[in-house]
Design a protein around this motif. Structure first.
Motif, PDB file in Angstrom:
ATOM      1  N   ARG A 153       7.335   3.079  -4.791  1.00  0.00           N
ATOM      2  CA  ARG A 153       6.650   3.514  -3.585  1.00  0.00           C
ATOM      3  C   ARG A 153       5.124   3.386  -3.707  1.00  0.00           C
ATOM      4  O   ARG A 153       4.416   3.558  -2.717  1.00  0.00           O
ATOM      5  N   PHE A 154       4.633   3.118  -4.885  1.00  0.00           N
ATOM      6  CA  PHE A 154       3.187   3.188  -5.128  1.00  0.00           C
ATOM      7  C   PHE A 154       2.515   1.817  -4.901  1.00  0.00           C
ATOM      8  O   PHE A 154       3.186   0.821  -4.613  1.00  0.00           O
ATOM      9  N   ASN A 155       1.189   1.808  -4.997  1.00  0.00           N
ATOM     10  CA  ASN A 155       0.447   0.556  -4.804  1.00  0.00           C
ATOM     11  C   ASN A 155       0.974  -0.508  -5.761  1.00  0.00           C
ATOM     12  O   ASN A 155       1.091  -0.270  -6.964  1.00  0.00           O
ATOM     13  N   LYS A 156       1.271  -1.671  -5.196  1.00  0.00           N
ATOM     14  CA  LYS A 156       1.799  -2.774  -6.015  1.00  0.00           C
ATOM     15  C   LYS A 156       0.844  -3.964  -5.933  1.00  0.00           C
ATOM     16  O   LYS A 156       0.483  -4.405  -4.836  1.00  0.00           O
ATOM     17  N   TYR A 157       0.439  -4.442  -7.111  1.00  0.00           N
ATOM     18  CA  TYR A 157      -0.519  -5.549  -7.204  1.00  0.00           C
ATOM     19  C   TYR A 157       0.180  -6.803  -7.740  1.00  0.00           C
ATOM     20  O   TYR A 157       1.025  -6.721  -8.638  1.00  0.00           O
ATOM     21  N   TYR A 158      -0.208  -7.920  -7.174  1.00  0.00           N
ATOM     22  CA  TYR A 158       0.410  -9.192  -7.564  1.00  0.00           C
ATOM     23  C   TYR A 158      -0.701 -10.176  -7.910  1.00  0.00           C
ATOM     24  O   TYR A 158      -1.709 -10.273  -7.210  1.00  0.00           O
TER      25      TYR A 158
ATOM     26  N   PHE B  36      -0.453   9.574 -10.404  1.00  0.00           N
ATOM     27  CA  PHE B  36       0.524   8.586 -10.888  1.00  0.00           C
ATOM     28  C   PHE B  36      -0.187   7.520 -11.729  1.00  0.00           C
ATOM     29  O   PHE B  36      -1.296   7.079 -11.409  1.00  0.00           O
ATOM     30  N   SER B  37       0.445   7.128 -12.787  1.00  0.00           N
ATOM     31  CA  SER B  37      -0.073   6.019 -13.605  1.00  0.00           C
ATOM     32  C   SER B  37       1.088   5.150 -14.039  1.00  0.00           C
ATOM     33  O   SER B  37       2.194   5.649 -14.287  1.00  0.00           O
ATOM     34  N   CYS B  38       0.815   3.859 -14.100  1.00  0.00           N
ATOM     35  CA  CYS B  38       1.825   2.889 -14.512  1.00  0.00           C
ATOM     36  C   CYS B  38       1.237   2.050 -15.643  1.00  0.00           C
ATOM     37  O   CYS B  38       0.205   1.394 -15.457  1.00  0.00           O
ATOM     38  N   THR B  39       1.901   2.098 -16.764  1.00  0.00           N
ATOM     39  CA  THR B  39       1.393   1.358 -17.925  1.00  0.00           C
ATOM     40  C   THR B  39       1.288  -0.125 -17.632  1.00  0.00           C
ATOM     41  O   THR B  39       0.280  -0.775 -17.961  1.00  0.00           O
ATOM     42  N   ARG B  40       2.261  -0.700 -16.974  1.00  0.00           N
ATOM     43  CA  ARG B  40       2.265  -2.127 -16.693  1.00  0.00           C
ATOM     44  C   ARG B  40       1.174  -2.495 -15.696  1.00  0.00           C
ATOM     45  O   ARG B  40       0.462  -3.487 -15.855  1.00  0.00           O
ATOM     46  N   ARG B  41       1.031  -1.707 -14.641  1.00  0.00           N
ATOM     47  CA  ARG B  41       0.064  -2.017 -13.591  1.00  0.00           C
ATOM     48  C   ARG B  41      -1.365  -1.693 -14.004  1.00  0.00           C
ATOM     49  O   ARG B  41      -2.299  -2.456 -13.724  1.00  0.00           O
ATOM     50  N   ASP B  42      -1.550  -0.541 -14.637  1.00  0.00           N
ATOM     51  CA  ASP B  42      -2.900  -0.032 -14.894  1.00  0.00           C
ATOM     52  C   ASP B  42      -3.447  -0.378 -16.275  1.00  0.00           C
ATOM     53  O   ASP B  42      -4.645  -0.246 -16.507  1.00  0.00           O
ATOM     54  N   ARG B  43      -2.600  -0.827 -17.177  1.00  0.00           N
ATOM     55  CA  ARG B  43      -3.091  -1.129 -18.518  1.00  0.00           C
ATOM     56  C   ARG B  43      -2.789  -2.578 -18.899  1.00  0.00           C
ATOM     57  O   ARG B  43      -3.642  -3.443 -18.778  1.00  0.00           O
TER      58      ARG B  43
ATOM     59  N   PRO C 238       0.227  -5.727 -18.592  1.00  0.00           N
ATOM     60  CA  PRO C 238      -0.765  -6.802 -18.399  1.00  0.00           C
ATOM     61  C   PRO C 238      -1.744  -6.560 -17.254  1.00  0.00           C
ATOM     62  O   PRO C 238      -2.735  -7.265 -17.157  1.00  0.00           O
ATOM     63  N   GLY C 239      -1.464  -5.619 -16.313  1.00  0.00           N
ATOM     64  CA  GLY C 239      -2.442  -5.332 -15.270  1.00  0.00           C
ATOM     65  C   GLY C 239      -2.009  -5.709 -13.872  1.00  0.00           C
ATOM     66  O   GLY C 239      -2.793  -5.587 -12.936  1.00  0.00           O
ATOM     67  N   ALA C 240      -0.779  -6.174 -13.682  1.00  0.00           N
ATOM     68  CA  ALA C 240      -0.252  -6.500 -12.356  1.00  0.00           C
ATOM     69  C   ALA C 240       1.262  -6.277 -12.372  1.00  0.00           C
ATOM     70  O   ALA C 240       1.862  -6.037 -13.423  1.00  0.00           O
ATOM     71  N   CYS C 241       1.864  -6.349 -11.203  1.00  0.00           N
ATOM     72  CA  CYS C 241       3.275  -5.962 -11.058  1.00  0.00           C
ATOM     73  C   CYS C 241       4.233  -7.144 -11.055  1.00  0.00           C
ATOM     74  O   CYS C 241       5.453  -6.944 -10.842  1.00  0.00           O
ATOM     75  N   ASN C 242       3.750  -8.357 -11.254  1.00  0.00           N
ATOM     76  CA  ASN C 242       4.640  -9.519 -11.286  1.00  0.00           C
ATOM     77  C   ASN C 242       5.777  -9.291 -12.288  1.00  0.00           C
ATOM     78  O   ASN C 242       5.529  -8.927 -13.438  1.00  0.00           O
TER      79      ASN C 242
ATOM     80  N   LYS D 184       0.838  -1.185   0.000  1.00  0.00           N
ATOM     81  CA  LYS D 184       0.000   0.000   0.000  1.00  0.00           C
ATOM     82  C   LYS D 184       0.877   1.241   0.000  1.00  0.00           C
ATOM     83  O   LYS D 184       1.790   1.391   0.818  1.00  0.00           O
ATOM     84  N   CYS D 185       0.615   2.145  -0.907  1.00  0.00           N
ATOM     85  CA  CYS D 185       1.376   3.395  -1.001  1.00  0.00           C
ATOM     86  C   CYS D 185       1.245   4.172   0.314  1.00  0.00           C
ATOM     87  O   CYS D 185       0.117   4.393   0.793  1.00  0.00           O
ATOM     88  N   PRO D 186       2.360   4.588   0.941  1.00  0.00           N
ATOM     89  CA  PRO D 186       2.299   5.299   2.218  1.00  0.00           C
ATOM     90  C   PRO D 186       1.778   6.719   2.090  1.00  0.00           C
ATOM     91  O   PRO D 186       1.400   7.339   3.087  1.00  0.00           O
ATOM     92  N   MET D 187       1.719   7.263   0.893  1.00  0.00           N
ATOM     93  CA  MET D 187       1.261   8.629   0.693  1.00  0.00           C
ATOM     94  C   MET D 187      -0.267   8.681   0.629  1.00  0.00           C
ATOM     95  O   MET D 187      -0.921   7.727   0.197  1.00  0.00           O
ATOM     96  N   PRO D 188      -0.871   9.797   1.064  1.00  0.00           N
ATOM     97  CA  PRO D 188      -2.335   9.923   0.967  1.00  0.00           C
ATOM     98  C   PRO D 188      -2.843   9.774  -0.453  1.00  0.00           C
ATOM     99  O   PRO D 188      -3.921   9.227  -0.686  1.00  0.00           O
TER     100      PRO D 188
END
Length: 424
Positions: free
Chosen positions: A106-111, A84-91, A93-97, A55-59
């Motif tokens: 530092r941002f939200n990381k999804y697995y 913030f936007s991340c092509t890999r995470r948000d578009r 393939p859709g996860a951070c693996n 979880k991103c520590p920033m508000p």
């Protein structure tokens, strides 16, 4: 992968392919092509089952966080806020693996994990099939519609067809009643007009002496019917039978069903002789007119009861013109005219066996036409939810006008009554 695989649920092995594809940075389209699914299916699967591992520590996830001039009091109204936007995470393939920046991000990381995703899917599948998806108030609202119709003798199929706003299937309605979901409104499975019965035990076999073929059967047996149908596949069939409760006193109902229309007609009789049955057919013939009768009743199929023994009288009009060809079912084979037998079941809801038909109100043709009107107005599964009346009105309006003049009318769906009190 075959095209048919597109409509099947994802398997654990397919989820493992998705996990590997994410780790390798493959696009959703590439992953979908590998497992034979649509890319939208892959996208929904990843969004639905990916896990927030960090979880991103920033508000707020702000791209300018590291160079913030406003003491990092993050608000959307901040002049420096840039989402913030991340092509890999948000578009895709859709996860951070497998992301190379995973450790320092530092941002939200999804697995996405295949085994976890499959376990969640199985749990959701089981949960969706358990319990009742209704509140008490919703159950009472549905029961307010269902209860009165059950008391009128409607079947669950007819209720669902005539009230699509209920939003449930026929099977669900049966299950809800069986599970006493509507007990809050006094509806129980005893209110169903027919429960699924157990298969009756086998009775001792009886030996029947084979009947000698009588003269009127020559050339009119069921095998002859089948041969005639093969030569005339477009011929319209009218099935005929009789219904009664007291063989010595009557009344007797001569029933007809127009196969293909699903529509039943009938004639009231005080006696059950061969002459009565010919007279009943004459009444129907005259009501429709010879031209319409000839168009919709090329074949008359009935059983071998003695009341139908005047085959010539049934086939030939008084003016010597032929109105139809008569054929007889095999002995003890009522299923050979099973369509009409099924309609008798509906008629029996109104005119039960072991009752005095006159006592319940069946006193003449007008009351019989009332019963026929309610039966013919009920929705039928074989007509895609339409009633025989609706189907006949649409396909053969001239025939319907003749039947309406005979005394059969259309009943609004929710006013249909298939109970004996209809005739009172």
């Amino acid at each position: 992968m075959s095209a048919s695989n597109k409509n099947k649920a994802l398997t654990l092995d397919e989820r493992k392919v998705i996990e590997t594809g994410i780790r390798n940075g493959s696009t959703k389209t590439a992953i979908a092509d590998t497992i034979g699914k649509d890319k939208s299916t892959v996208g929904k699967e990843i969004r639905r089952h990916r896990i927030l591992k960090h979880k991103c520590p920033m508000p707020l996830e702000c791209s300018n966080y590291s160079r913030c001039k406003f003491h990092r009091h993050c608000q959307v109204s901040c002049p420096s806020y840039l989402k913030f936007s991340c092509t890999r995470r948000d578009r895709s393939p859709g996860a951070c693996n497998g992301c190379g920046s995973y450790a320092k991000c530092r941002f939200n990381k999804y697995y996405y994990d295949a085994h976890t995703a499959h376990d969640e899917y199985r749990k959701d599948l089981v949960d969706s099939r358990e319990g009742v998806n209704l509140t008490v108030s919703q159950a009472k609202e549905m029961a307010a519609v269902i209860g009165p119709l059950l008391k009128k003798g409607h079947s669950p199929y007819q209720i669902i067809q005539d009230n699509p706003d209920l939003g449930i299937s026929e099977k669900t309605l049966y299950n809800y009643i069986s599970q006493q979901v509507f007990s809050v409104a006094g509806i129980y499975d005893i209110d169903l007009r027919r429960k699924v019965s157990r298969k009756p035990s086998k009775k001792l076999a009886k030996t029947y002496k084979k009947r000698e073929n009588r003269a009127f059967l020559k050339g009119r047996e069921y095998k002859d019917f089948l041969a005639y149908r093969e030569e005339h596949p477009q011929a319209h069939i009218l099935q005929m039978d009789t219904v009664y409760n007291n063989v010595s006193e009557g009344p007797f109902i001569q029933t007809f069903k127009f196969i293909g229309l699903g529509l039943m007609a009938a004639v009231f009789h005080e006696s059950k002789t061969a002459a009565d049955m010919v007279r009943g057919l004459n009444i129907l013939d005259e009501a429709l007119g010879s031209e319409l009768f000839n168009e919709h009743a090329h074949i008359l199929l009935t059983d071998r009861g003695t009341e139908f023994s005047d085959a010539d009288g049934l086939e030939i009009r008084d003016d010597s013109t032929r109105r139809c060809r008569v054929f007889y079912c095999d002995p003890m084979q009522s299923g050979q005219k099973g369509s009409l037998e099924n309609n008798h079941e509906l008629l029996r809801y109104i005119c039960p066996k072991e009752t005095d038909l006159r006592d319940i109100g069946l006193t003449g043709q007008n009351k019989l036409n009332l019963a026929l009107s309610h039966i013919n107005s009920a929705s039928v599964e074989s007509l895609a939810g339409k009633s025989p009346v609706e189907y006949t009105k649409f396909m053969y309006p001239e025939l319907w006008e003749k039947l309406r003049a005979f005394g059969i009318c259309e009943i609004p769906r929710n006013d249909i009554i298939l109970k004996p009190y209809l005739l009172k």
